[in-house]
Write an enzyme that holds these catalytic residues in place. Structure first.
Site, PDB file in Angstrom:
ATOM      1  N   ARG A 113     -52.881  45.845  -0.447  1.00 58.59           N
ATOM      2  CA  ARG A 113     -52.601  44.735  -1.648  1.00 58.59           C
ATOM      3  C   ARG A 113     -52.092  43.472  -1.031  1.00 58.59           C
ATOM      4  O   ARG A 113     -51.759  42.750  -2.034  1.00 58.59           O
ATOM      5  CB  ARG A 113     -51.553  45.443  -2.332  1.00 58.59           C
ATOM      6  CG  ARG A 113     -52.125  46.757  -3.236  1.00 58.59           C
ATOM      7  CD  ARG A 113     -51.505  47.192  -4.098  1.00 58.59           C
ATOM      8  NE  ARG A 113     -52.076  48.677  -4.586  1.00 58.59           N
ATOM      9  CZ  ARG A 113     -52.064  49.679  -3.726  1.00 58.59           C
ATOM     10  NH1 ARG A 113     -50.944  49.790  -2.875  1.00 58.59           N
ATOM     11  NH2 ARG A 113     -52.558  50.626  -4.120  1.00 58.59           N
ATOM     12  N   THR A 157     -50.627  51.033   1.928  1.00 59.98           N
ATOM     13  CA  THR A 157     -51.605  50.086   1.160  1.00 59.98           C
ATOM     14  C   THR A 157     -50.931  48.973   0.774  1.00 59.98           C
ATOM     15  O   THR A 157     -51.529  47.799  -0.011  1.00 59.98           O
ATOM     16  CB  THR A 157     -52.285  50.880   0.171  1.00 59.98           C
ATOM     17  OG1 THR A 157     -51.235  51.571  -0.805  1.00 59.98           O
ATOM     18  CG2 THR A 157     -53.087  52.133   0.558  1.00 59.98           C
ATOM     19  N   GLU A 175     -50.088  62.827  -2.507  1.00 63.37           N
ATOM     20  CA  GLU A 175     -51.185  63.761  -3.087  1.00 63.37           C
ATOM     21  C   GLU A 175     -51.386  64.650  -1.774  1.00 63.37           C
ATOM     22  O   GLU A 175     -52.203  65.436  -1.836  1.00 63.37           O
ATOM     23  CB  GLU A 175     -52.518  62.931  -3.492  1.00 63.37           C
ATOM     24  CG  GLU A 175     -52.206  62.735  -4.897  1.00 63.37           C
ATOM     25  CD  GLU A 175     -51.485  61.775  -5.408  1.00 63.37           C
ATOM     26  OE1 GLU A 175     -51.457  60.716  -4.642  1.00 63.37           O
ATOM     27  OE2 GLU A 175     -50.638  61.983  -6.233  1.00 63.37           O
ATOM     28  N   TRP A 225     -45.583  52.889  -3.172  1.00 67.24           N
ATOM     29  CA  TRP A 225     -47.000  52.099  -2.589  1.00 67.24           C
ATOM     30  C   TRP A 225     -47.142  50.717  -3.412  1.00 67.24           C
ATOM     31  O   TRP A 225     -48.369  50.324  -3.205  1.00 67.24           O
ATOM     32  CB  TRP A 225     -48.293  53.189  -2.576  1.00 67.24           C
ATOM     33  CG  TRP A 225     -48.382  53.599  -4.106  1.00 67.24           C
ATOM     34  CD1 TRP A 225     -47.711  55.001  -4.425  1.00 67.24           C
ATOM     35  CD2 TRP A 225     -49.205  53.628  -5.128  1.00 67.24           C
ATOM     36  NE1 TRP A 225     -48.103  55.271  -5.669  1.00 67.24           N
ATOM     37  CE2 TRP A 225     -49.128  54.250  -6.025  1.00 67.24           C
ATOM     38  CE3 TRP A 225     -50.094  52.214  -5.446  1.00 67.24           C
ATOM     39  CZ2 TRP A 225     -49.503  54.426  -7.516  1.00 67.24           C
ATOM     40  CZ3 TRP A 225     -50.584  52.455  -6.743  1.00 67.24           C
ATOM     41  CH2 TRP A 225     -50.569  53.638  -7.461  1.00 67.24           C
ATOM     42  N   ASN A 243     -44.891  59.900  -8.084  1.00 67.40           N
ATOM     43  CA  ASN A 243     -44.862  61.513  -8.662  1.00 67.40           C
ATOM     44  C   ASN A 243     -44.387  62.530  -7.478  1.00 67.40           C
ATOM     45  O   ASN A 243     -44.516  62.226  -6.360  1.00 67.40           O
ATOM     46  CB  ASN A 243     -46.407  61.764  -8.987  1.00 67.40           C
ATOM     47  CG  ASN A 243     -47.205  61.988  -7.829  1.00 67.40           C
ATOM     48  OD1 ASN A 243     -47.949  60.908  -7.238  1.00 67.40           O
ATOM     49  ND2 ASN A 243     -47.353  63.232  -7.122  1.00 67.40           N
ATOM     50  N   ASP A 286     -48.492  63.100 -13.112  1.00 68.69           N
ATOM     51  CA  ASP A 286     -48.646  62.245 -11.999  1.00 68.69           C
ATOM     52  C   ASP A 286     -48.338  60.763 -12.555  1.00 68.69           C
ATOM     53  O   ASP A 286     -49.045  59.791 -12.446  1.00 68.69           O
ATOM     54  CB  ASP A 286     -50.179  62.156 -11.677  1.00 68.69           C
ATOM     55  CG  ASP A 286     -50.633  61.364 -10.486  1.00 68.69           C
ATOM     56  OD1 ASP A 286     -49.753  61.017  -9.890  1.00 68.69           O
ATOM     57  OD2 ASP A 286     -51.930  61.174 -10.196  1.00 68.69           O
ATOM     58  N   ASP A 288     -46.254  58.345 -11.773  1.00 60.81           N
ATOM     59  CA  ASP A 288     -45.719  57.484 -10.830  1.00 60.81           C
ATOM     60  C   ASP A 288     -44.905  56.452 -11.345  1.00 60.81           C
ATOM     61  O   ASP A 288     -45.441  55.814 -12.354  1.00 60.81           O
ATOM     62  CB  ASP A 288     -46.414  56.549  -9.865  1.00 60.81           C
ATOM     63  CG  ASP A 288     -47.352  57.544  -8.910  1.00 60.81           C
ATOM     64  OD1 ASP A 288     -48.115  58.659  -9.514  1.00 60.81           O
ATOM     65  OD2 ASP A 288     -47.333  57.623  -7.646  1.00 60.81           O
ATOM     66  N   ARG A 313     -45.576  54.322 -16.222  1.00 64.82           N
ATOM     67  CA  ARG A 313     -46.719  54.926 -16.693  1.00 64.82           C
ATOM     68  C   ARG A 313     -46.659  56.028 -17.577  1.00 64.82           C
ATOM     69  O   ARG A 313     -47.684  56.473 -18.105  1.00 64.82           O
ATOM     70  CB  ARG A 313     -47.280  55.908 -15.094  1.00 64.82           C
ATOM     71  CG  ARG A 313     -48.731  55.383 -14.820  1.00 64.82           C
ATOM     72  CD  ARG A 313     -48.760  55.672 -13.139  1.00 64.82           C
ATOM     73  NE  ARG A 313     -49.622  56.582 -12.819  1.00 64.82           N
ATOM     74  CZ  ARG A 313     -50.185  56.836 -11.589  1.00 64.82           C
ATOM     75  NH1 ARG A 313     -50.352  55.776 -10.732  1.00 64.82           N
ATOM     76  NH2 ARG A 313     -50.974  57.794 -11.498  1.00 64.82           N
TER      77      ARG A 313
END
Lengths: 515, 253
Positions: A113, A157, A175, A225, A243, A286, A288, A313
């Site tokens: 990013r 990332t 994950e 991230w 998450n 999920d 996050d 989210r």
């Protein structure tokens, strides 16, 4: 005489549009993504034209927010690539590339990013969970530090955040049954200064929110991230956490699972936790909390409060007091089926029967959440906070899964078959979360946003359009098809009296200006 | 010695053929199901009955029907298609996926009772299916190409699609309706539908393209323009389905 008038005109333009850089992922340390440049405005936006394109020729998603300093633009690309570009032409000055280990696993692409910068040094993560420092003049490696072992499922990332003399980074891999953290490294040497574990261990504060005498916390997720923000006055770093693991099977991790799906406020020197706020205790969807934590001031019950905003989210917008983590306001900005509301302490009031099941259970928002990680924008000019939203639902499935080190450990999945979620760009009053306008999109959004003093919100979409909306009304005022999905956030800078707007789309970087 | 050479000749190639170490192992199949749900469902559907990618429950596959073929496709993908390779899963997980996919084909369908030849006549004649669907280069361009539909979809799915086209829409083949500034209403099948424009095809095969600002309205409905074929007799329907199931891509182009 003719020459003199040209010079005078150039001087006038320069005085109105002085050279302006873009030095941080979020433009300022508060993460506003607001450019004070106003040369491009409603009187001339139709004249916005392409200045140059740089093709990275790197496959994969391009999520970079470019940095601009002196006469150079610095971008990162997927698969451990990075480039320095001549600001006037987009021509490559240098390229950095490092081979990605063949056995690396990452959930969502070998993406990056962007850079952080301190003086003449650039910092970026490599996807195999290392942090590298580059000489901005040459692209030469000054040092490279292993953040953690990618074979365990870690990857990186995030665009780093420079805080004083340290480089702060987050990690990905929730994950894959990893335990998340936030790290700080000495900018000069690359030596790690501190680590904050985002999953509390046994005996630590929050450790009781994980099952006793199990390894659940070691696989507890909580990855970090997306770049955080920093308040120099309070000396606090604000960083969202992801998450819990496994994502959709909460049975193996009874409890609130601190500090997953939370915002943590850490001391800028030591990384010690000052406070935390958990948006979604014991998440199984999920959701996050890896969205931009944006630092802004709001008026709450008649007094000005230093706040931190997040469009989570889980479907709710939150404003917290950033000095202590107390809830100021929470409001749903999209369809929410899992909670009736957020109580005064910030805990969701749950609606039963919304958890994933082996045969599938529909819940809203969908698996990517309402607003996901894509960059958001705050305009002090309009006082509004802007973010993208996926509007709809998903079917969530739960499957028992044995943990194997370094392998996917998600406990199943979510799926939008037949549900056709849509999308929107939402403008809210950051003090209350009240929606001021909503621009509806044909599909869930993909790209980030930027606000400008010219009165626009710039953004891009999955179908390859780059566009400007009126920041006060949400009405589209300009668009251009770029031929590739826009995922990154746009940015703006000025040189020699001209304002430029840059965005990555597909595998290329596009820069626009007035003719 | 001759016997030994014969045996060697038979056994050596057999030993080189990859075997699935997890074939029929219920526990590993369950792990495979978990992996499938994470990686494969976006294209092959949560029940593996296809969507953007083919139905994987039919027992016939586009790139070979042996375990080793499935393993190779999972690992390397299929060049020229949207199927990517998943080497990152490693050998064991790829075999677990093969074991799971194999477990789905155990429930074989009864073949269609109809006549494929009679169904072909119906397809191009009374049914007018060919007005919108192509088979091997013949037919209309508006609906999904059916050249390989017998490999992609089950008999039950095809039956449902014929009598109730809205039950499960082929992604991207949605209904677009626009009203022009002259108040003319035009409907067709989506080619693109974005935040600023739309392109769609009408039943006459004509492609239309509009910017939203040129229109009074521009709507997408998640429905099919295909009429439900409820007026077919059971025998006719069986014939048509027998023809559709027979479409495996082996049509002269």
């Amino acid at each position: 005489m003719k020459h003199l008038s040209v010079y005078l005109w150039a001087c006038l333009a320069w005085s109105q549009t002085p050279d302006t850089d873009w030095l941080h992922y979020g433009r300022n340390l508060s993460g506003w993504r607001y450019s004070e440049l106003s040369q491009i405005n409603s009187s001339n936006v139709n004249e916005l034209t392409l200045e140059w394109v740089f093709q990275t020729n790197v496959p994969g998603k391009l999520e970079t927010t470019p940095l601009v300093k002196d006469n150079v633009m610095y971008i990162t690309a997927a698969e451990n690539n990075a480039f320095a570009l001549d600001l006037a032409t987009g021509k490559q000055i240098w390229k950095y590339a490092k081979e990605v280990p063949r056995d690396l696993q990452a959930c969502c692409g070998l993406v990056n990013r962007g850079f952080a910068m301190l003086g003449d040094t650039l910092f970026k993560v490599n996807v195999e969970a290392t942090l590298v420092a580059l000489d901005s003049k040459t692209g030469n490696v000054l040092w490279e530090t292993v953040i953690d072992d990618y074979r365990k499922g870690y990857s990186a990332t995030v665009a780093p955040l420079v805080v004083k003399d340290k480089v702060v980074v987050g990690i990905a891999g929730a994950e894959f049954g990893t335990r998340g953290f936030i790290d700080a490294y000495d900018a000069r040497t690359g030596k790690r200064a501190w680590r904050f574990w985002t999953v509390a261990g046994p005996g630590e504060f929050g450790g009781e929110s994980w099952p006793r005498d199990t390894q659940a916390f070691q696989r507890g997720g909580g990855s970090t991230w997306v770049t955080g923000t920093y308040d120099p006055e309070l000396n606090l770093i604000y960083w969202g956490t992801g998450n819990p693991g496994p994502d959709m099977n909460g049975d193996v991790r009874p409890g609130d699972n601190l500090f997953t799906c939370s915002l943590v406020a850490l001391d800028g020197d030591t990384g010690k936790r000052k406070w935390h706020f958990q948006y979604t205790p014991h998440d199984v969807h999920d959701w996050d909390a890896t969205e931009d934590p944006v630092l802004l001031d709001v008026v709450h019950e008649g007094r000005k409060v230093k706040a931190v905003a997040m469009a989570n989210r889980n479907g709710f917008y939150y404003a917290l007091d950033r000095t202590n983590g107390r809830l100021l306001a929470a409001k749903a900005y999209t369809k929410v089926s899992w909670a009736k509301d957020i109580d005064k302490n910030g805990r969701p009031i749950l609606i039963p029967g919304q958890d994933p099941t082996p045969d599938g259970n529909v819940a809203c928002p969908g698996g990517g959440g309402g607003h996901n990680w894509q960059p958001t924008a705050y305009s002090p000019q309009t006082g509004l906070y802007y973010f993208t939203s996926s509007d709809g639902c998903h079917t969530y499935y739960m499957t028992n899964q044995e943990y194997v080190e370094g392998q996917w450990y998600q406990g199943s999945t979510f799926n939008g078959e037949g549900l056709y979620p849509k999308g929107s760009i939402v403008a809210v009053d950051p003090a209350t979360g009240d929606t001021r306008w909503r621009w509806e999109m044909v599909s869930p959004p993909s790209g980030g946003l930027m606000a400008t003093a010219g009165g626009f919100v710039f953004g891009g979409d999955p179908q390859g359009y780059f566009f400007a909306l009126d920041a006060k009304t949400g009405k589209p005022v300009w668009h251009k098809q770029l031929g590739g999905t826009v995922i990154a956030g746009p940015m703006s800078y000025s040189r020699n009296g001209r304002q430029f707007v840059t965005v990555a789309a597909g595998q290329s970087v596009f820069t626009f200006a007035l003719k | 010695m001759r016997l030994f050479c014969w045996l060697l000749g038979f056994l050596l190639p057999a030993a080189l053929v990859a075997q699935n170490p997890f074939a029929g192992n219920a526990k590993e199949i369950d792990v495979g199901r978990g992996l499938f749900r994470i990686a494969c469902t976006p294209c092959h559907g949560i029940r593996a009955q296809g969507g953007r990618g083919p139905d994987l429950t039919l027992g016939i596959y586009n790139n070979g029907n042996k375990d080793e073929d499935l393993f190779r496709v999972i690992q390397n993908g299929v060049p020229g298609t949207e199927m990517p390779g998943y080497t990152r899963f490693g050998d064991d997980n790829s075999w677990r996926l093969v074991a799971y996919i194999r477990s789905l084909t155990l429930r074989q369908e009864k073949p269609s009772q109809g006549s494929a030849a009679a169904g072909e006549t119906l397809f191009w004649g009374k049914g007018a299916c060919g007005q919108c669907h192509k088979v091997g280069g013949r037919g209309g361009p508006m609906g999904p190409d059916l050249t390989r539909v017998g490999r992609k979809r089950s008999l039950a799915y095809l039956r449902q699609s014929v009598v109730d086209p809205n039950a499960d829409l082929t992604p991207g083949f949605f209904k677009i309706t626009v009203v022009t500034k002259e108040r003319r209403t035009i409907s067709g099948v989506q080619r693109n539908f974005d935040n600023f424009s739309t392109q769609f095809m009408t039943v006459d095969g004509k492609l239309h393209s509009f910017q939203r600002e040129e229109l009074n309205s521009c709507e997408r409905e998640f429905t099919s323009l295909m009429p439900p074929y409820r007026n077919l007799s059971e025998a006719e329907l069986n014939d048509l389905l027998a023809y559709l199931v027979s479409l495996r891509g082996e049509v002269a182009q």
